[in-house]
Design an enzyme around this catalytic site. Structure first.
Site, PDB file in Angstrom:
ATOM      1  N   GLY A   1       0.713  -1.277  -0.114  1.00 57.74           N
ATOM      2  CA  GLY A   1      -0.015  -0.043   0.015  1.00 57.74           C
ATOM      3  C   GLY A   1       0.849   1.292   0.171  1.00 57.74           C
ATOM      4  O   GLY A   1       0.764   2.230  -0.884  1.00 57.74           O
ATOM      5  N   GLU A   2       1.850   1.346   0.779  1.00 58.16           N
ATOM      6  CA  GLU A   2       2.752   2.548   0.865  1.00 58.16           C
ATOM      7  C   GLU A   2       3.466   2.538  -0.263  1.00 58.16           C
ATOM      8  O   GLU A   2       3.671   3.741  -0.774  1.00 58.16           O
ATOM      9  CB  GLU A   2       3.812   2.226   2.179  1.00 58.16           C
ATOM     10  CG  GLU A   2       3.204   2.407   3.475  1.00 58.16           C
ATOM     11  CD  GLU A   2       2.513   1.025   3.963  1.00 58.16           C
ATOM     12  OE1 GLU A   2       2.036   0.982   4.845  1.00 58.16           O
ATOM     13  OE2 GLU A   2       2.705   0.082   3.086  1.00 58.16           O
TER      14      GLU A   2
END
Length: 439
Positions: free
Chosen positions: A66-67
């Site tokens: 996600g990051e």
């Protein structure tokens, strides 16, 4: 001088030295579980597998998928200024995404273990001019060593959950020792800003969540058509980014719903695909027919639960259903990001544990674009209601999209905040190129 913070970090450093002989064992265990790439093990010890390019370099660290997806557009903009970027991540899946999507002028390595000799070796080799840490990554020795070397570290897309805030509030001197000299923290929300400020970070700005400015995940068109043909007219729902403890509950819900909804298909996409063996064992006996994509990619007509244990195909599965349960929320994890399914036309279901993305879920729930479910019974009732009314799904999908519109613009605001730090590096990069071109 903050002696208590220094003492705590010194103790942490000595513990790291003591644990360093165990690092190869840990890497070996992780490799056997598919959590390491064997050929790149040495990167965990701060040993580079590629050469450092000349000129200014920004180190960007993102923990996981996600990051990494969130920061890729920012990396693109930074490399366009002529400054090169080293991206480090923790997980294999994020490394694979990075290798596929990083622009020219950016490259990937695994982050070293937070142990003094490994971190020092890493920093001595790469000599970054600046570090950008994404979201909530806190590595005590890395942060203190950046501070010792006067390498500015900026938090981007900063997130500080209430749980993390309470934990760090018990050790304020340690937090100040790590973050006291951070020149800038770019927080996602006002709540995040207040928590960082209360813990002693001097300069905190709210720039929003970069994940809202990331294009939705793509899907291979050929695979999408094959899956759509295989699904046909079957009622289908997706349970995405699930965590231990959720898959069994979801399978039990499927078993009970299948009595009312003939030919029901449940697609489970675990947050960590390497858990698929354990998931298969756990679900045996709950439903008759379970299929795993990594072993049998073509969906069988009578499959009850399809475990999507592959990497980089989330966009495919969100496009197969208009109902998405977002995991990490029925267990005490804090929830996973609901932005992608909302933008791809899914109505969102989730459990009560969503503090990792509280403001997003609040906006979705308040408008009716998402619904919070507390147990298996509520899940069954809601799914049955939605599957009997396409008009209700249409209404919720539109409400979800409207809920997310005010959150966009974080990428531009982040670049504006970073420009004073990037401009000197841009000038240095231009001088470096000019010098290299001089006969």
């Amino acid at each position: 001088m903050d002696w208590s913070g220094r003492f705590a970090l010194s103790t942490y450093r000595m513990a790291g030295y003591a644990a360093s002989p165990l690092a190869p064992l840990l890497v070996g265990l992780r490799a056997r579980k598919g959590k390491e790439i064997p050929a790149r093990r040495k990167e965990r010890y701060g040993k580079s597998s590629i050469a450092r390019p000349s000129g200014p370099l920004i180190w960007v660290h993102a923990a996981s998928v996600g990051e990494t997806n969130a920061v890729l557009p920012l990396i693109n903009l930074i490399t366009e200024t002529g400054t090169q970027v080293l991206l480090t991540t923790v997980t294999v899946t994020s490394a694979q995404i990075a290798q596929k999507h990083l622009p020219s002028g950016a490259f990937h390595q695994f982050v070293p273990f937070d142990i003094a000799p490994y971190v020092n070796r890493f920093l001595n080799f790469w000599q970054p001019d600046m570090a950008l840490f994404v979201e909530s990554e806190i590595w005590p020795f890395i942060l203190s060593e950046l501070n010792n070397r006067d390498i500015p570290m900026i938090v981007v897309n900063g997130r500080m959950s209430e749980r993390s805030f309470r934990r760090w509030s018990k050790f304020p001197s340690v937090f100040r020792q790590m973050f006291g000299n951070v020149p800038l923290c770019l927080a996602q929300t006002k709540e995040d800003r207040d928590r960082y400020t209360n813990l002693g970070v001097a300069q905190v700005e709210v720039t929003g969540n970069l994940k809202f400015d990331v294009p939705p995940p793509q899907a291979d068109e050929e695979q999408l058509q094959r899956m759509r043909m295989a699904v046909g007219n079957r009622p289908v729902w997706v349970a995405a980014s699930t965590h231990p403890g959720e898959e069994r509950l979801l399978a039990q819900a499927h078993s009970r719903m299948a009595v009312r909804i003939p030919n029901l298909l449940t697609i489970i996409v675990p947050r960590h695909p390497e858990r698929s063996d354990d998931i298969m064992k756990e679900l045996v006996g709950i439903v008759p027919r379970i299929q795993r994509r990594s072993e049998e990619p073509d969906l069988f007509p009578k499959t009850d639960i399809y475990i999507a244990d592959t990497i980089g195909e989330m966009g495919l599965f969100y496009r197969l259903s208009r109902i998405a349960f977002v995991g990490g929320s029925l267990v005490d994890h804090g929830g996973q990001n609901p932005i992608e399914p909302a933008r791809l036309g899914c109505t969102i279901l989730h459990g009560p544990s969503v503090e990792n993305f509280q403001n997003i879920y609040d906006a979705l729930d308040q408008t009716g674009g998402a619904e919070c479910l507390h147990n298996e019974r509520e899940l069954i009732q809601t799914l049955a209601r939605l599957m009997s009314s396409s008009a209700e799904i249409d209404r919720r999908v539109e409400l979800a999209r409207r809920s997310l519109r005010p959150f966009s613009g974080a990428l531009d605001m982040t670049m504006m905040a970073l420009n004073p730090f990037l401009e000197p590096l841009k000038i240095n990069a231009e001088l470096n190129r000019a010098n290299s071109e001089t006969p």
